[in-house]
Write an enzyme that holds these catalytic residues in place. Sequence first.
Site, PDB file in Angstrom:
ATOM      1  N   CYS A   1       0.836  -1.158  -0.026  1.00 54.14           N
ATOM      2  CA  CYS A   1       0.049  -0.124  -0.114  1.00 54.14           C
ATOM      3  C   CYS A   1       0.909   1.337   0.127  1.00 54.14           C
ATOM      4  O   CYS A   1       0.310   2.486  -0.072  1.00 54.14           O
ATOM      5  CB  CYS A   1      -1.137  -0.096   1.241  1.00 54.14           C
ATOM      6  SG  CYS A   1      -0.199  -0.022   2.853  1.00 54.14           S
TER       7      CYS A   1
ATOM      8  N   ASP B   1     -35.053  38.249 -28.053  1.00 55.55           N
ATOM      9  CA  ASP B   1     -34.013  38.960 -28.499  1.00 55.55           C
ATOM     10  C   ASP B   1     -33.904  40.139 -27.747  1.00 55.55           C
ATOM     11  O   ASP B   1     -34.868  40.334 -26.676  1.00 55.55           O
ATOM     12  CB  ASP B   1     -34.147  39.608 -29.895  1.00 55.55           C
ATOM     13  CG  ASP B   1     -34.206  38.530 -31.117  1.00 55.55           C
ATOM     14  OD1 ASP B   1     -33.649  37.766 -30.733  1.00 55.55           O
ATOM     15  OD2 ASP B   1     -34.981  38.733 -32.075  1.00 55.55           O
TER      16      ASP B   1
HETATM   17 ZN   LIG Z   1       0.234  -1.922   3.308  1.00 54.82          ZN
END
Ligand SMILES: [Zn+2]
Lengths: 178, 541
Positions: free
Chosen positions: B124, B356
């Site tokens: 991780c 317009d």
């Molecule tokens: Zn980890």
Amino acid sequence: MEISEQKEAPSVIDRYYTRWYRTDLKGNACEDHCILQHSNRICVITLAETHPILQNGQSIKSINYQISAGCSRLNNKVSGKSKRGGQFLTEYAPLCRITCTDGKEYTIFSCIRGRLVEVNEDILTRPELLLEKPSTEGYIAVILPKFEESKSVTEGLLNREQYEEVISKRANQQSEPC
Amino acid sequence: MLSLREKDRPIIQKLLEAGCCGRCILRFCCIGTQSAYRLSTEDLQKELNAFVSSTEATAAAPPQSETNTHTPSDDQPSDDPPSKRIKLDPDSSEDGGGSERVPVVTMGPPADGTETPVCVCVVCLGVLQDFCDPHFAKKISEAVKSEDYAFEDLVLSVSLPAQLSVREHSCWLHIKKEVREKAMVLDKEDVIQVNKAFKWAIQGMLSQELKVPVVTKSPFEVAVGFIHPDTDADCHFLAEACSDCFKPTKNKESVFTRMAVVKALEKINDKRFLKEYPCPPMRPQAACVAQDTTCLHVSAFVAGRYNKFSRTLPQTPWVIDGERRMESSVEELIVAPLLNAFKSDSFNFSSSGREDVDVRTLGNGRPFAMELLNPHRSKFNKMEVRRIQEEINQSTDKIRVRDLQMVSRDAMSRMKEGEEEKTKCYSALIWTQKAIADEDIKFIANIKDLEIAQKTPLRVLHRRPLAVRQRVIHSMSTRYRDPHHFTLQLKTQAGTYIKEFVHGDFGRTKPNLGQLMKAEVDILELDVESVDVDWPPAIPE
Ligand SMILES: [Zn+2]
């Protein structure tokens, strides 16, 4: 709604378009063209009121958008917002040829660079429109200049004031004894 | 507490040796108990170490009791930071790749007295280590608070570097055999995902700090992102192995998107992967870097009707060649108090048609809707909405808003539905070149359902395609004013160009009023009297 005091309100052309002119086109005396440029850069090509076709009771024999064997303005097709496929015109590109009943033939030119958006097909079936309402329903063509050229396309043209000057000079010359 | 079982032991041993963090180990053991991930990084490490260092005989007992009886850290003061006490020997995996031995656990500070940092997880890259602590939760919360949003719950989104998937795959191959032995049914998909584990670890703390629940679906999203430039190259070998997964796209700065990497990893065979990438992954030098926390609230939608009383006010800002042509616009007058109330970043305005600059819109007004993007306030009751409407109306006399209400995104599309079939009523002041009497214009009221062909008007031809459109003028009536003026009332199909119907636009609208009257005519003023769209619902005053 309040009615404005003004009796003669400015026309649609006066309100939204600038009038530009090219006189004596290709050296042909009095063959004057008018270019109406909308504030959005769209240009409508018309005959100027001084063009020989509009003088003393001329009548039209034929109008031809086939400007050469291989090119007809009637085949012009545009698609999409950018008007893809429209023929690109330079200043002296012919738009159509008009033959009067007296046999004289006149070529109407683009006068400005840009993409041809449409030609007026109504004048083919009702040529009197050209004579009766030359600056509205009798218009010749609609041209869209390139975005980056929207200012420069009118550079070589005369404005209304300059055009009127040319017309009055022309009148003076004609009245002078030879 | 960790509900680890005997069959987890070899998995844990191999992962510890490989340099996996505690939470990644829980993930690979497919532990789905959220509370396990909420243990502090240190306590978790401690429990895992205790589990693997206990003997086979005691392994079946709950991990807590093992901690009490067998942990080598037992004789250390308990208030000492555990990271100083327990540390995996970084060299233990060098020769221990295939061995069954328990990893070496070093105790206490190193001999030289310096603090040895906890190793950054090989899988991780630190996301499930320091970033799961209360300090980081506080940092996210502070960022959210500083944006001053009003919200009742939030969804947390986590963006991870793409190489985490490569590292995950490498680690999975490393322990695949052991995981499969644990249970026949377990597969890579059963491994708890990093972002899931991260949310389990941190969302309780976030919820406490921000005093709202963290849920899976919410209009308010808090996004946390991590990058790890040092290991971006982890993904590169995949480009050669699975080139078809990495097609360059216009608005992505790198082809190595998470989606592309995941797809490539599904395709690549194990043999090729192991040849190209170390298994387990190489140890990183440093942890991920957290990017700035960003908040996004889903759009709020309001709708209503507006009147426009000015002939010098465009509907939207009018800019030509980068220069402003008219001061203000309908859109700006309506949106200013709304942006202020909703504390919104930006908006999208849409309406049922448009008028317009020189056209007024009277009667019940023109339906409009507005999307307010990323509003910091989005809940308003009917009274509060009414107050915003009053604020708009008091700010100007050029426009007036009614029926202002909050609507859903879906409801907004109803405004555009069948727009072509709707009708609109107009009132126009007409000028005629030739003098007229009341009798001369009476015939106009007898014309019913007049079909007209309109070429794209020259005034819009520069930005719209050239086409001929068939439109219907359902009915007309006249009111004589003086020899050169009358009022023309029209009920038409939506999308009819009224000005061009009157003056003819170089004969490009056929028939036109000039042709019908056989006269030169022009339009001096135009008002929209009604836009017959029954949305949004009327709100009684
Ligand atoms: Zn980890």
